[in-house]
Design a protein around this motif. Structure first.
Motif, PDB file in Angstrom:
ATOM      1  N   GLU A 273       5.460  36.572  60.838  1.00  0.00           N
ATOM      2  CA  GLU A 273       5.350  37.661  61.800  1.00  0.00           C
ATOM      3  C   GLU A 273       6.697  38.358  61.963  1.00  0.00           C
ATOM      4  N   GLY A 274       6.632  39.587  62.498  1.00  0.00           N
ATOM      5  CA  GLY A 274       7.854  40.336  62.754  1.00  0.00           C
ATOM      6  C   GLY A 274       8.221  41.257  61.609  1.00  0.00           C
ATOM      7  N   ARG A 275       9.138  42.118  61.894  1.00  0.00           N
ATOM      8  CA  ARG A 275       9.630  43.091  60.910  1.00  0.00           C
ATOM      9  C   ARG A 275      10.427  42.383  59.822  1.00  0.00           C
ATOM     10  N   ARG A 276      10.267  42.818  58.594  1.00  0.00           N
ATOM     11  CA  ARG A 276      11.046  42.259  57.490  1.00  0.00           C
ATOM     12  C   ARG A 276      12.515  42.560  57.699  1.00  0.00           C
ATOM     13  N   ALA A 277      13.332  41.534  57.614  1.00  0.00           N
ATOM     14  CA  ALA A 277      14.774  41.703  57.808  1.00  0.00           C
ATOM     15  C   ALA A 277      15.366  42.540  56.684  1.00  0.00           C
ATOM     16  N   ASP A 278      16.192  43.500  57.051  1.00  0.00           N
ATOM     17  CA  ASP A 278      16.869  44.342  56.068  1.00  0.00           C
ATOM     18  C   ASP A 278      18.183  44.850  56.660  1.00  0.00           C
ATOM     19  N   VAL A 279      18.865  45.718  55.923  1.00  0.00           N
ATOM     20  CA  VAL A 279      20.169  46.223  56.365  1.00  0.00           C
ATOM     21  C   VAL A 279      20.043  46.932  57.710  1.00  0.00           C
ATOM     22  N   GLN A 280      18.999  47.727  57.864  1.00  0.00           N
ATOM     23  CA  GLN A 280      18.823  48.490  59.098  1.00  0.00           C
ATOM     24  C   GLN A 280      18.603  47.563  60.304  1.00  0.00           C
ATOM     25  N   ALA A 281      17.804  46.512  60.113  1.00  0.00           N
ATOM     26  CA  ALA A 281      17.576  45.565  61.196  1.00  0.00           C
ATOM     27  C   ALA A 281      18.874  44.843  61.568  1.00  0.00           C
ATOM     28  N   MET A 282      19.674  44.508  60.555  1.00  0.00           N
ATOM     29  CA  MET A 282      20.953  43.863  60.829  1.00  0.00           C
ATOM     30  C   MET A 282      21.879  44.808  61.591  1.00  0.00           C
ATOM     31  N   ALA A 283      21.873  46.080  61.201  1.00  0.00           N
ATOM     32  CA  ALA A 283      22.698  47.072  61.895  1.00  0.00           C
ATOM     33  C   ALA A 283      22.231  47.279  63.334  1.00  0.00           C
ATOM     34  N   ASP A 284      20.935  47.091  63.584  1.00  0.00           N
ATOM     35  CA  ASP A 284      20.436  47.187  64.961  1.00  0.00           C
ATOM     36  C   ASP A 284      21.133  46.171  65.860  1.00  0.00           C
ATOM     37  N   HIS A 285      21.355  44.960  65.341  1.00  0.00           N
ATOM     38  CA  HIS A 285      22.063  43.937  66.122  1.00  0.00           C
ATOM     39  C   HIS A 285      23.515  44.352  66.350  1.00  0.00           C
ATOM     40  N   ALA A 286      24.160  44.875  65.321  1.00  0.00           N
ATOM     41  CA  ALA A 286      25.550  45.322  65.475  1.00  0.00           C
ATOM     42  C   ALA A 286      25.651  46.416  66.535  1.00  0.00           C
ATOM     43  N   ASP A 287      24.741  47.379  66.478  1.00  0.00           N
ATOM     44  CA  ASP A 287      24.738  48.458  67.461  1.00  0.00           C
ATOM     45  C   ASP A 287      24.496  47.931  68.872  1.00  0.00           C
ATOM     46  N   TYR A 288      23.545  47.024  68.987  1.00  0.00           N
ATOM     47  CA  TYR A 288      23.160  46.511  70.304  1.00  0.00           C
ATOM     48  C   TYR A 288      24.292  45.692  70.920  1.00  0.00           C
ATOM     49  N   ILE A 289      24.847  44.778  70.149  1.00  0.00           N
ATOM     50  CA  ILE A 289      25.976  43.975  70.642  1.00  0.00           C
ATOM     51  C   ILE A 289      27.150  44.893  70.968  1.00  0.00           C
ATOM     52  N   GLY A 290      27.358  45.888  70.111  1.00  0.00           N
ATOM     53  CA  GLY A 290      28.430  46.849  70.366  1.00  0.00           C
ATOM     54  C   GLY A 290      28.227  47.627  71.646  1.00  0.00           C
ATOM     55  N   ARG A 291      26.976  47.959  71.961  1.00  0.00           N
ATOM     56  CA  ARG A 291      26.700  48.724  73.177  1.00  0.00           C
ATOM     57  C   ARG A 291      26.894  47.884  74.420  1.00  0.00           C
ATOM     58  N   LEU A 292      26.444  46.630  74.393  1.00  0.00           N
ATOM     59  CA  LEU A 292      26.542  45.785  75.579  1.00  0.00           C
ATOM     60  C   LEU A 292      27.903  45.104  75.710  1.00  0.00           C
ATOM     61  N   ALA A 293      28.414  44.566  74.620  1.00  0.00           N
ATOM     62  CA  ALA A 293      29.665  43.800  74.676  1.00  0.00           C
ATOM     63  C   ALA A 293      30.880  44.627  74.289  1.00  0.00           C
ATOM     64  N   GLY A 294      30.666  45.691  73.504  1.00  0.00           N
ATOM     65  CA  GLY A 294      31.778  46.466  72.982  1.00  0.00           C
ATOM     66  C   GLY A 294      31.969  46.206  71.511  1.00  0.00           C
ATOM     67  N   ARG A 295      32.176  47.262  70.734  1.00  0.00           N
ATOM     68  CA  ARG A 295      32.289  47.106  69.288  1.00  0.00           C
ATOM     69  C   ARG A 295      33.512  46.304  68.886  1.00  0.00           C
ATOM     70  N   GLU A 296      34.499  46.217  69.775  1.00  0.00           N
ATOM     71  CA  GLU A 296      35.683  45.406  69.483  1.00  0.00           C
ATOM     72  C   GLU A 296      35.383  43.914  69.566  1.00  0.00           C
ATOM     73  N   HIS A 297      34.162  43.562  69.966  1.00  0.00           N
ATOM     74  CA  HIS A 297      33.767  42.157  70.083  1.00  0.00           C
ATOM     75  C   HIS A 297      32.699  41.780  69.060  1.00  0.00           C
ATOM     76  N   VAL A 298      32.608  42.524  67.973  1.00  0.00           N
ATOM     77  CA  VAL A 298      31.611  42.266  66.936  1.00  0.00           C
ATOM     78  C   VAL A 298      32.309  41.908  65.633  1.00  0.00           C
ATOM     79  N   GLY A 299      31.757  40.913  64.919  1.00  0.00           N
ATOM     80  CA  GLY A 299      32.259  40.528  63.605  1.00  0.00           C
ATOM     81  C   GLY A 299      31.091  40.162  62.705  1.00  0.00           C
ATOM     82  N   ILE A 300      31.388  39.520  61.585  1.00  0.00           N
ATOM     83  CA  ILE A 300      30.375  39.118  60.609  1.00  0.00           C
ATOM     84  C   ILE A 300      30.455  37.615  60.397  1.00  0.00           C
ATOM     85  N   GLY A 301      29.316  36.926  60.531  1.00  0.00           N
ATOM     86  CA  GLY A 301      29.226  35.483  60.274  1.00  0.00           C
ATOM     87  C   GLY A 301      27.920  35.196  59.562  1.00  0.00           C
ATOM     88  N   SER A 302      27.844  35.513  58.299  1.00  0.00           N
ATOM     89  CA  SER A 302      26.577  35.675  57.561  1.00  0.00           C
ATOM     90  C   SER A 302      25.706  34.423  57.506  1.00  0.00           C
TER      91      SER A 302
END
Length: 482
Positions: A371-400
């Motif tokens: 179930e759920g949307r197939r994970a892809d680059v756009q879905a991953m970017a949605d998390h980056a945008d969301y965390i950036g909006r709530l926490a600040g983009r200076e608090h985002v990194g990559i931990g694959s």
């Protein structure tokens, strides 16, 4: 010495002109270039070469095409991934026999040298992980005193040894970088730097002596729990088997662990933990904590992701974001963990933190059973945008979590594909500085602060706290046998 001005009469080096003697327009140009260089640099300027490189970066235009721009920015600030399980590949497939595979060729996993180079990688944390004891047949520690013999410390030492041997074997390309400044220097020399991270408090054997030994061997973060509770703290469990709290966050021993880790310079990783554990660490730790591989519950509601209230709390460290939050406007609609307890308004003494994006499809957009949307680059970017909006983009990194996951998002199949995510974020309006922070600047800033806390606490004595469940380590008044 070539190219410097000479006094023709004496053939000696002419003294440099003070700024006051330069033409005003030239003074302005020099100051402007230095200012631009400082603004463009993702880290401290350590040498004259750094200054020259930063000036060139400030004045040289970047490509407008998002993918080409991504590659250019990643040349300036290569990716530092907060969580790669390369030692797991060595253990699972090859029983830690490093001669059985070759990282100079494509491996059966998601990480090797050619793909690291193609993906513009400047380093990663080698995750040294062994499963929770109950996952491999030992007694369930969450129902015992967390001291049942399970060989988890032995197995962790094997994984530390494997990670260090991998770095040594491929030393023309890889380098162990015990500090943030060493990592920066390695990147400048074209090396792929690396630190070690222990992915689970169960791997300590309920001992602060183990923590000190791990640190001496190169470990620079410890994840407080995996999918099981530990002697240190409560885990969130897994999507299939979420856990209720046992300690209500950090245990008493876990609090001692946080203070000792601060003293040593070991970052506290709260991925895999229950939100109450993460909250306790944010309240207690003098050094910035990390989520080494986690996403946002407000985008994908699974227990392994970070609640809105925690993200808002991280964001509140910025005075421009601070204030009473209306969590009903976020993805969890005000119904998530901490929404009714004022979590978002609590102080974070360390003044910093980072959430590093996890590429595992189950934490991006997919649910068990397909179930759920197939994970892809756009879905991953949605998390980056969301965390950036709530926490600040200076608090985002990559931990694959590469080499620790079997399934991957479309377009992010291995370490060569990081530029796809960066290009997507550029298209979404992330600035050049925000991109350089996401790729490596933000985590290096965090490591600088972790090290600064350790330096400030260097006068403190080691902690000799003993976990309350230990019956084998007690003080006696009489000699043994009496």
């Amino acid at each position: 010495m070539r190219g410097l001005p000479l006094d023709q009469g004496t053939q000696k080096l002419a003294p440099p002109q003070p700024l006051a003697r330069l033409r005003p327009d030239r003074v302005l140009a020099v100051l402007l270039l230095i200012g631009l260089a400082s603004f463009a640099s993702p880290g401290p300027l350590e040498t004259a070469q750094d200054l020259v490189s930063s000036v060139v970066r400030a004045v040289k235009p970047l490509p407008k095409d998002p993918h080409a721009r991504a590659l250019a920015l990643m040349d300036q600030a290569p990716v530092i991934d907060g969580h790669i399980d390369l030692p797991i590949l060595a253990r699972w497939y090859y029983a830690n026999d490093l001669e059985a595979f070759d990282l100079r060729e494509e491996t059966r996993g998601q990480v090797d040298l050619p793909r690291l180079r193609k993906g513009k990688v400047g380093g990663f944390f080698h995750s040294v992980f062994v499963p929770c004891p109950e996952d491999v047949g030992f007694p369930v520690d969450s129902d015992s005193n967390f001291t049942s013999p399970s060989f988890r410390v032995r197995d962790t030492l094997e994984q530390i040894d494997t990670a260090r041997l991998i770095i040594g074997k491929y030393s023309p390309d890889l380098e162990f970088t015990p500090t943030a400044s060493a990592w920066r220097r390695a990147i400048k020399r074209g090396k792929v730097g690396g630190m070690l991270g222990v992915e689970g408090g169960h791997q300590l054997g309920a001992s602060l002596s183990t923590l000190r030994a791990y640190h001496a061997l190169g470990v620079r973060y410890v994840t407080l729990t995996h999918t099981c509770h530990s002697a240190l703290a409560d885990s969130c469990g897994s999507s299939e088997a979420p856990l209720s709290t046992r300690w209500d966050g950090l245990s008493t021993f876990g609090r001692a662990f946080v203070r000792e880790a601060n003293r040593l310079g070991v970052a506290i990783d709260v991925s895999h933990t229950h939100p109450k554990t993460a909250s306790d660490v944010l309240s207690l730790s003098a050094a910035p904590p990390i989520f080494s591989h986690s996403n946002a519950r407000g985008v994908h509601n699974v227990v392994r992701n970070v609640p809105d209230a925690i993200l808002r709390r991280i964001g509140s460290m910025d005075p421009a974001r601070r204030g009473k939050f209306n969590l009903s406007e976020d993805g969890e609609r005000g119904e998530g963990w901490g929404a009714d307890t004022g979590e978002a308004d609590k102080v974070v003494p360390a003044g910093d933190a980072i959430v590093m994006l996890n590429f595992s499809p189950g934490f991006v957009s997919e649910y068990p059973g397909g179930e759920g949307r197939r994970a892809d680059v756009q879905a991953m970017a949605d998390h980056a945008d969301y965390i950036g909006r709530l926490a600040g983009r200076e608090h985002v990194g990559i931990g694959s979590d590469f080499d620790g996951i079997e399934a991957v998002p479309e377009g992010l199949e291995d370490v060569s594909k990081y530029p796809n995510l960066i290009a997507e974020l550029i298209q979404r309006g992330w600035s050049d500085n925000e991109i350089r922070g996401l790729t490596s600047g933000n985590i290096l800033r965090i490591l600088d602060k972790v090290e600064a806390v350790a330096h400030a606490q260097r006068h403190l004595l080691p902690s000799y706290e003993v976990f309350e469940g230990r019956k084998d380590l007690v003080k006696h008044d009489k000699p043994p046998g009496q």
